[in-house]
Design a protein around this motif. Structure first.
Motif, mmCIF file in Angstrom:
data_model
loop_
_atom_site.group_PDB
_atom_site.id
_atom_site.type_symbol
_atom_site.label_atom_id
_atom_site.label_comp_id
_atom_site.label_asym_id
_atom_site.label_seq_id
_atom_site.Cartn_x
_atom_site.Cartn_y
_atom_site.Cartn_z
ATOM 1 N N UNK A 22 53.118 35.260 22.598
ATOM 2 C CA UNK A 22 53.806 33.965 22.659
ATOM 3 C C UNK A 22 55.009 33.916 21.726
ATOM 4 N N UNK A 23 54.882 34.560 20.538
ATOM 5 C CA UNK A 23 55.966 34.495 19.560
ATOM 6 C C UNK A 23 57.101 35.454 19.868
ATOM 7 N N UNK A 24 56.738 36.674 20.279
ATOM 8 C CA UNK A 24 57.767 37.712 20.439
ATOM 9 C C UNK A 24 58.137 37.967 21.893
ATOM 10 N N UNK A 25 57.337 37.464 22.806
ATOM 11 C CA UNK A 25 57.681 37.570 24.223
ATOM 12 C C UNK A 25 57.633 38.971 24.789
ATOM 13 N N UNK A 26 56.853 39.866 24.174
ATOM 14 C CA UNK A 26 56.761 41.230 24.702
ATOM 15 C C UNK A 26 56.036 41.230 26.054
ATOM 16 N N UNK A 27 56.659 41.729 27.112
ATOM 17 C CA UNK A 27 55.977 41.722 28.421
ATOM 18 C C UNK A 27 54.996 42.860 28.596
ATOM 19 N N UNK A 28 55.174 43.947 27.836
ATOM 20 C CA UNK A 28 54.363 45.148 28.039
ATOM 21 C C UNK A 28 53.491 45.423 26.817
ATOM 22 N N UNK A 29 52.282 45.832 27.095
ATOM 23 C CA UNK A 29 51.436 46.347 26.013
ATOM 24 C C UNK A 29 51.989 47.704 25.577
#
Length: 431
Positions: free
Chosen positions: A233-240
């Motif tokens: 939610x904070x960093x918006x990374x789409x990929x693990x």
């Protein structure tokens, strides 16, 4: 054959050949100490490296995405394979033999602040089951992030031990004993608010001060872990960045690896035999290779110690040959009054074993006292923390007893055979 009589004969010979037998016993003790300390070093090294190896987690595999190397169903090669958060639940549902699985996000160079202390560190978003899979064990007074933190996307932080020291170490008196300092560090950190890129997070726990021999994204002691949902939610990374899984049975690791390839190949449309499409680090296999290497080291150290003990065995044989020469007339009298060759053979054989085990017992007692005493000496050394200390185990004790028994038999057998072959008539003439 009366063992008490054998011991009394040994005591009589000891008085007559005090210096020679004493030197032989010292040589036997020295050889026993050498082999026990060398094997003890190997055992301590094995135990400590096993602990260090488990620092990253027990029976786990780390899974990264890769790049396809083969065309598949009309699609070209060279496609990157990356994981979504939904893949965690997908693999769990497709592979029932998985005990645990979790996804992970990483980011480096994130600014952390507590009052005037500012550091730039590695943070990651993890699942609560990392406590079990990756040994993210909290110190007393704190906890690891939990499922509620995940569901509510709480801003909760779990700190590695060294990171906690950098942020809160000034609150812990430096003169405290190590164990008490750990407790005080946890008390100082838990409940405090820190800023992660200016966003407030509550510290819920500090990781134990664990040794870690292996890592894949830096040392756990230097990271800040937060719920993966909060990270997303904070960093918006789409990929693990990667996934970590743990089978119910370590023997299933290879089979599960095939199932992982099959399941992800079906979802991302690549050939399940295309190995570069995924990258898997099987720590169970690594542990097996480490154990084989350490077993080889223990054998090498045992051979060195055994050669030292062999020299002492030559001394025992020498003592027995001298004893036979001096007691030739005694042997002749015994055989003249009816003693059989077997009686004479067993007598000298048992005497050799008594000498061997007396020296060996002294060496074992000294070795045990040395290793136990060394354990109680507090030495602040990272090398010792990593390599461990010599440890005497039951296996080592039994191994040394067996070696002493074989050596005593060999060193006593030939002198005993010589004694039993003495002619009664010739021996009675012997002066």
């Amino acid at each position: 054959m009366n063992l008490g009589l054998i011991i009394s004969v040994f005591a009589r010979d000891f008085r007559k050949q005090k210096k020679r037998i004493t030197l032989t016993l010292v040589a036997l003790s020295w050889g026993t100490i050498s082999i026990m300390l060398l094997l003890g070093f190997g055992e301590g090294l094995h135990q400590q490296l096993s602990v260090n190896q488990r620092g990253m987690g027990e029976q786990i595999a780390v899974l990264w995405g890769g790049q396809t190397s083969k065309p598949y169903k009309g699609m070209g090669k060279g496609r990157p394979i990356r994981f979504l958060k939904e893949d965690v639940a997908y693999l769990q549902s497709r592979i029932p033999d998985l005990k645990n699985i979790g996804g992970e996000y990483h980011r480096w160079g994130v600014q952390l602040r507590y009052k005037d202390v500012v550091v730039s560190e590695h943070i990651n978003g993890v699942y609560p089951n990392y406590e079990e899979m990756r040994n993210f064990i909290p110190l007393a007074g704190g906890r690891m992030i939990n499922q509620t933190d995940m569901n509510l996307k709480r801003r909760t932080a779990f700190l590695g031990y060294e990171l906690a020291k950098r942020l809160f170490g000034s609150l812990v008196p430096s003169e405290l004993p190590k164990d008490e300092a750990k407790v005080r560090l946890s008390e100082a950190a838990v409940g405090k608010t820190i800023l992660v890129n200016s966003m407030p997070f509550t510290v819920v726990g500090v990781m134990i001060d664990k040794m870690q021999m292996s890592s894949y994204e830096g040392n756990d002691q230097d990271l800040l872990a937060m719920p993966s949902t909060t990270f997303e939610a904070l960093f918006g990374d789409p990929w693990l960045d990667n996934m970590v899984y743990q089978p119910r049975n370590a023997r299933q690791m290879k089979d599960i690896e095939k199932q992982v390839y099959g399941a992800l190949a079906a979802k991302y449309k690549f050939d399940p035999r295309d190995e570069p499409a995924l990258s898997i680090w099987d720590t169970v296999e690594g542990m097996r290779e480490l154990n084989n290497i350490l077993f080889g080291i223990k054998i090498f150290l045992g051979i060195i110690g055994g050669l030292t003990l062999l020299i002492a065995g030559v001394g025992v044989a020498n003592i027995m040959y001298v004893s036979i020469k001096e007691r030739t007339r005694e042997i002749g009298i015994k055989m003249a009054v009816g003693a059989k060759k077997a009686h004479v053979l067993w007598q000298f054989l048992l005497e050799a074993l008594v000498i061997t085990f007396t020296g060996g017992l002294l060496g074992m007692v000294v070795s045990y006292a040395l290793t136990e005493g060394f354990k109680k000496v507090e030495i602040k050394s990272d090398v010792l923390d990593f390599m461990g200390r010599p440890t005497i185990s039951w296996d080592i004790g039994i191994t040394v007893v067996v070696i002493l028994g074989i050596m005593g038999l060999i060193s006593g057998l030939f002198p005993a055979m010589r004694a039993s072959s003495v002619s009664p008539v010739e021996s009675l003439r012997y002066e």
